[in-house]
Design an enzyme around this catalytic site. Structure first.
Site: not given
Ligand code: S3P
Length: 427
Positions: A121, A168, A314
């Site tokens: 990733r 994230q 998700d």
């Molecule tokens: C999340 C953000 C999302 C999501 C992941 C959880 C989080 O990812 O897909 O399951 O807890 O901040 P991305 O920020 O990469 O879109």
């Protein structure tokens, strides 16, 4: 695992705690002074990875899986100690990226690694802004993936225009910003989930959000809190879709978080003609919650694109299942992020739904599904992606014949009791 066929789903279900909020509760609880009590904590493998990483940095965390209560004995913003071992994030992208924001500011070096999915990733997306703030990264692999070393240090506040709508990425920067020498702000191309911002507020951090920009002022100290984690709408999504597409069904999912940055699936269901209602809406714990009731519905296709995508990212695998059962065409666009989730979710959905006889085509940034034809059974390769396994458990229950899901146990990542909860609704 062979999926049992079901011809109706009836009853009530309470899904486990929200994954995103559970992770954040461990991180902020660890950085706060005093004991943070978390109830409704998700006992999924991903959140347990967050617990073990912070334990390795000297934080005492008592998890009671019987009651889903966690006590975090935080040592304050500067209370983490250097881990004596690699920080193993398992399968968890959230642990990797959010924790990296914290590690970037520590007066020690740490090494982060995870499973074979994590090692693929993209981590350049956090390495770039955290390096701008003053952290140093050493990639121990190719292509800015895990494993990597973070050499933490004094950070400076930045403004970052993020190329991706990713909570994230945003959260990693805001967490680093707690330690910076001035304000830090992040602007996103579209608003992503705002759980970090809401939890910052409850821990007494000065955080402001205007449009798609969030700005944090460096903190002196965070104060321990009580956190009630609501049910995870991403887990509820499987029952929402199952209840809508299974004949003679009515399901109520209790106490689900309906934060407006997460509720895209509710909008899509309504746009597709779903019979879906919310009751017991409460908004007194910082994160709004409701009970969601769904009944068998005749659905039609729709287009899903633009700013709603981060609000349902998700849920797209299970939305694709819903589209296969809807009449007409569903087009999903602007969702290129699907390629860098636990699996390449565009390819995996296309391969598995095609194997069940669905007319589906992958595109650069999504998929096109022409729904309304009966599904037949197939062997489904989950690629050890929890959301793929759960989506096809629903599709398999409605297909004719026996559907086998390979790697079905990967639901442990976010929903350990998924199959027994589903089974309960078939009785
Ligand atoms: C999340 C953000 C999302 C999501 C992941 C959880 C989080 O990812 O897909 O399951 O807890 O901040 P991305 O920020 O990469 O879109």
């Amino acid at each position: 695992m062979i999926m049992k066929h079901f011809d109706k789903l009836q009853g009530e279900v309470t899904v486990p705690g929200d994954k995103s909020i559970s992770h954040r509760s461990i991180m902020l609880g660890s950085l706060a002074k005093g004991t943070t009590e978390v109830t409704g904590f998700l006992q999924g493998a991903d959140c347990l990875s967050s617990i073990s990483c912070f334990q390795k940095m000297g934080i005492e965390i008592n998890n009671n899986p019987e009651t889903n209560t966690v006590l975090i004995h935080g040592k304050g913003l500067r209370g983490l100690s250097a881990p004596s071992d690699i920080l193993d994030v398992g399968n968890s992208g959230t642990t990797t990226r959010l924790m990296s924001g914290i590690l970037a500011a520590q007066p020690f070096t740490s090494t982060v690694d995870g499973d074979s999915s994590i090692r693929k990733r993209p981590m350049g997306r956090i390495m770039t802004p955290l390096s701008m703030m003053g952290a140093k990264f050493e990639s121990l692999a190719t292509d800015k993936c895990a494993p990597f070393k973070i050499i933490g240090g004094n950070l400076q506040g930045i403004h970052y225009d993020s190329p991706v709508a990713s909570a994230q990425v945003k959260s990693a920067i805001l967490l680093a910003g707690l330690y910076a020498d001035g304000q830090t702000s992040v602007t996103e191309p579209a608003l992503s989930r705002n759980h970090t911002e809401l939890m910052f507020e409850s821990f007494g951090v000065d955080i402001k959000s205007v449009g798609t920009t969030a700005t944090v002022t460096p903190a002196k100290e965070l104060i321990a809190q009580k956190i009630e984690v609501p049910g995870d709408i991403s887990s509820a999504a499987y029952f929402i879709v199952a209840g809508l597409i299974t004949p003679n069904s009515e399901i109520t999912i209790k106490n689900v978080g309906i934060n407006p940055t997460r509720d895209g699936i509710l909008t899509v269901c309504k746009n597709m003609g779903a019979d879906i209602t919310l009751s017991n809406v409460k908004d007194d714990i910082g994160e709004p919650v409701a009970d969601i009731t769904v009944r068998t519905s005749s659905l039609h296709g729709c287009t899903i694109e633009g700013d709603i995508i981060p609000k349902l990212i998700d849920e797209i695998p299970v939305i694709a299942i819903m589209a296969a059962f809807a009449n007409g065409t569903t087009i999903i666009k602007d969702a290129q992020e699907l390629k860098v989730k636990e699996s390449n979710r565009i390819d995996v959905m296309v391969n598995n739904l095609s194997a069940m006889g669905v007319d589906i085509e992958g595109t650069e940034d999504g998929m096109v599904i022409r729904g309304g034809k009966a599904l037949h059974s197939a062997t489904i390769d989950s690629k050890l992606d929890h959301r793929i396994a759960m989506s096809f458990a629903i599709a398999g229950g409605l297909a004719d014949g026996d559907t086998e899901i390979l790697g079905a146990e990967c639901v442990n990542i976010s929903y350990p009791s998924f199959y027994s909860d589903l089974d309960m609704l078939t009785r």
